[in-house]
Design an enzyme around this catalytic site. Structure first.
Site, mmCIF file in Angstrom:
data_model
loop_
_atom_site.group_PDB
_atom_site.id
_atom_site.type_symbol
_atom_site.label_atom_id
_atom_site.label_comp_id
_atom_site.label_asym_id
_atom_site.label_seq_id
_atom_site.Cartn_x
_atom_site.Cartn_y
_atom_site.Cartn_z
ATOM 1 C CB SER A 197 -8.301 0.781 5.492
ATOM 2 O OG SER A 197 -9.073 1.940 5.427
ATOM 3 C CB SER A 221 -8.024 3.723 2.698
ATOM 4 O OG SER A 221 -7.201 3.039 3.626
ATOM 5 C CE LYS A 261 -3.956 1.891 2.615
ATOM 6 N NZ LYS A 261 -4.773 1.701 3.838
#
Ligand code: GLN
Length: 491
Positions: A179, A155, A80
């Site tokens: 997330s 997210s 990420k």
């Protein structure tokens, strides 16, 4: 092994260690897959093909030299874009960090490299990890491999979509309010939020420091556990890191895979029942409870009366911490600088930079957080939210006095179409209704595919006491063995 991109990380690691496949060959297969599908999925913000191939060749050289390789050596992983990678762009999904190349690796990234894992690139995300759909990424949304017209969650939608779309066998996410788990649920993958402090935050671009928890994204529970064992454990560079070894997650996943849950007591949270879950999700959850009973688990209803206040408490605490953390993006130290014509004052340049560099959701949270922390309102908002946080922790502690783990649907609804929840922030916040209590408490939780509703994946969430991460792996692996894998339609 014929299909290198659909194999599990465990299988790939074994094949590489045994010399049946080279790490380079495995890496090339994934880079080819990214080249073939990522224009449609947009899971990646940056693909580091050269770095990945160099790392893969280094593993192959170590093997050729007779070195024993760890279980994930040579296995590709996507990271990420909120974790610092030395010399490789790190944007946190924001324009304000466009082009920034960190001078150091996050501890987690360093651990991936030490394990011989191959970092394919950086994945898309909602700006500064604020959102539930990746629609708040400054670089455009990621699409869900199950249906390209729908969101992949957020997210960490990029990490989940990369794994679901066979672009990477494993990925790293971060979970502040859901997330990792919510994207896992809506993409039919496994997402794990470890115990807070069980994985290092050093080198993680901070959103809400008392909640942020990095963790694994995978297609199987055992793969998630293998990655958890690589990234977890004490880090002296993070003051909130727990000085204890990683719980025995891999052993627990293997034990669970045998499908026997006799002697395990699972609590169904009464307050979640009928609270916001759409009918298809509620139906899969009912089937899942029946399945878990069949596997030998005892199901008990437990009451957690303060969970109802978790969402409002989170939306005071997280923005408060973010308003402090994001003050570092001032146009002076690093990242974007706008309007510096040599005439304007520091304040004007700072204001123009932040106006240009931050998106609407990030601004909304900074304003909300600064307000909640302001003198005169601090006690009424931030202080009150902290008290609620304590009550939620007490709910968990009381529940874990009666049961080994708690279960719930991971999300109230399946992947929604783009644009469905962007006009009303509260509708977006509801995606984390069931995941947020765990973050406020600090314990571990996992989302594992439980079934389909109208052809779209539904996740089961298993929540365990702090540092009992192994328990949730056992339950999740047993369910996984009973449900079988869920695969998206071909891209
Ligand atoms: N969706 C939640 C939020 O917007 C959680 C985000 C996260 O876990 N990073 O804050």
């Amino acid at each position: 092994m014929t299909d290198l991109t659909t194999a599990t990380a465990e299988q790939l690691g074994r094949a590489i260690a045994a010399g049946e496949s080279s790490a380079e060959e495995v890496t090339r297969a994934h880079l080819d897959r990214i080249a073939a599908v990522d224009a449609r999925v947009h899971a990646f913000l940056h693909v580091d093909a050269d770095g990945a191939l160099a790392a893969a060749r280094a593993v192959d050289a170590r093997r050729a030299a007779g070195e024993a390789l760890g279980p994930l050596a040579g296995v590709p992983v996507a990271v990420k874009d909120v974790l610092c990678t030395r010399g490789v762009p790190t944007t946190a999904g924001s324009k304000i960090l466009e082009g920034w190349r960190p001078p150091y690796d996050a501890t987690l990234v360093a651990r991936l490299r030490e394990a011989g894992m191959v970092i394919l690139g950086k994945t898309n995300m909602d700006e500064f990890a604020m959102g539930s759909s990746t629609e708040y990424s400054a670089y455009g949304p990621t699409r869900n491999p199950w249906d390209l017209g729908r969101i992949p969650g957020g997210s960490g939608g990029g990490s989940a979509a990369a794994v679901a779309g066979y672009e990477a066998p494993l990925a790293i996410g971060t979970d502040t309010g859901g997330s990792i788990r919510q994207p896992g649920a809506v993409t039919g993958t496994v997402g794990v939020k470890p115990t807070y402090g069980g994985t290092s935050r050093y080198g993680l671009v901070a959103f809400s420091s008392s909640l942020d928890t990095p963790g694994p994204c995978a297609r199987t529970v055992t793969d998630a556990a293998l990655l958890h064992a690589v990234i977890g454990g004490h880090d002296p560079m993070d003051s909130t890191s727990i000085p204890a070894p990683v719980p025995p997650v891999v052993e627990a996943a293997r034990r669970g895979a045998s499908g026997d849950l006799s002697g395990v007591r699972l609590g169904v949270v009464a307050e979640f029942a009928g609270d916001g879950a759409e009918p298809g999700v509620a139906a899969v959850f009912r089937d899942t409870v029946a399945r878990l009973t069949k596997l030998g688990a005892e199901i008990v209803e437990v009451s957690c009366p303060h969970f109802a206040y978790a969402l409002p408490a989170y939306y005071l605490i997280a923005p408060s911490e973010c308003s402090s953390n994001l003050a570092r993006f001032d146009g002076v130290r690093f990242g974007l600088r706008t309007g510096d014509d040599g005439q304007r004052s520091l304040e004007e340049v700072m204001s123009m930079t932040r106006e240009a560099g931050f998106g609407a959701e990030v601004k909304r949270r900074i304003i909300l957080g600064a307000y909640a922390l302001s003198s005169g309102y601090y006690d009424a908002y931030y202080g009150q939210a902290q008290k609620v946080r304590t009550l939620i922790t007490r709910d968990f502690t009381a529940a874990f006095g009666r049961v080994d783990a708690l279960i719930s649907p991971t999300t109230p609804f399946v992947a929604f179409p783009f644009g469905a929840r962007t006009s009303d922030p509260y509708q977006m916040y509801l995606a984390d209704l069931y995941t947020i209590p765990t973050n406020l408490y600090g314990g571990p939780a996992i989302s594992v595919p439980a079934g389909l509703s109208d052809g779209l994946p539904v996740g089961l969430q298993v929540m365990a006491p702090t540092m009992a991460d192994d328990r949730m792996y056992r339950v999740a692996a047993a369910l996984e063995a009973a449900v079988g894998p869920l695969a998206p339609p071909a891209l």
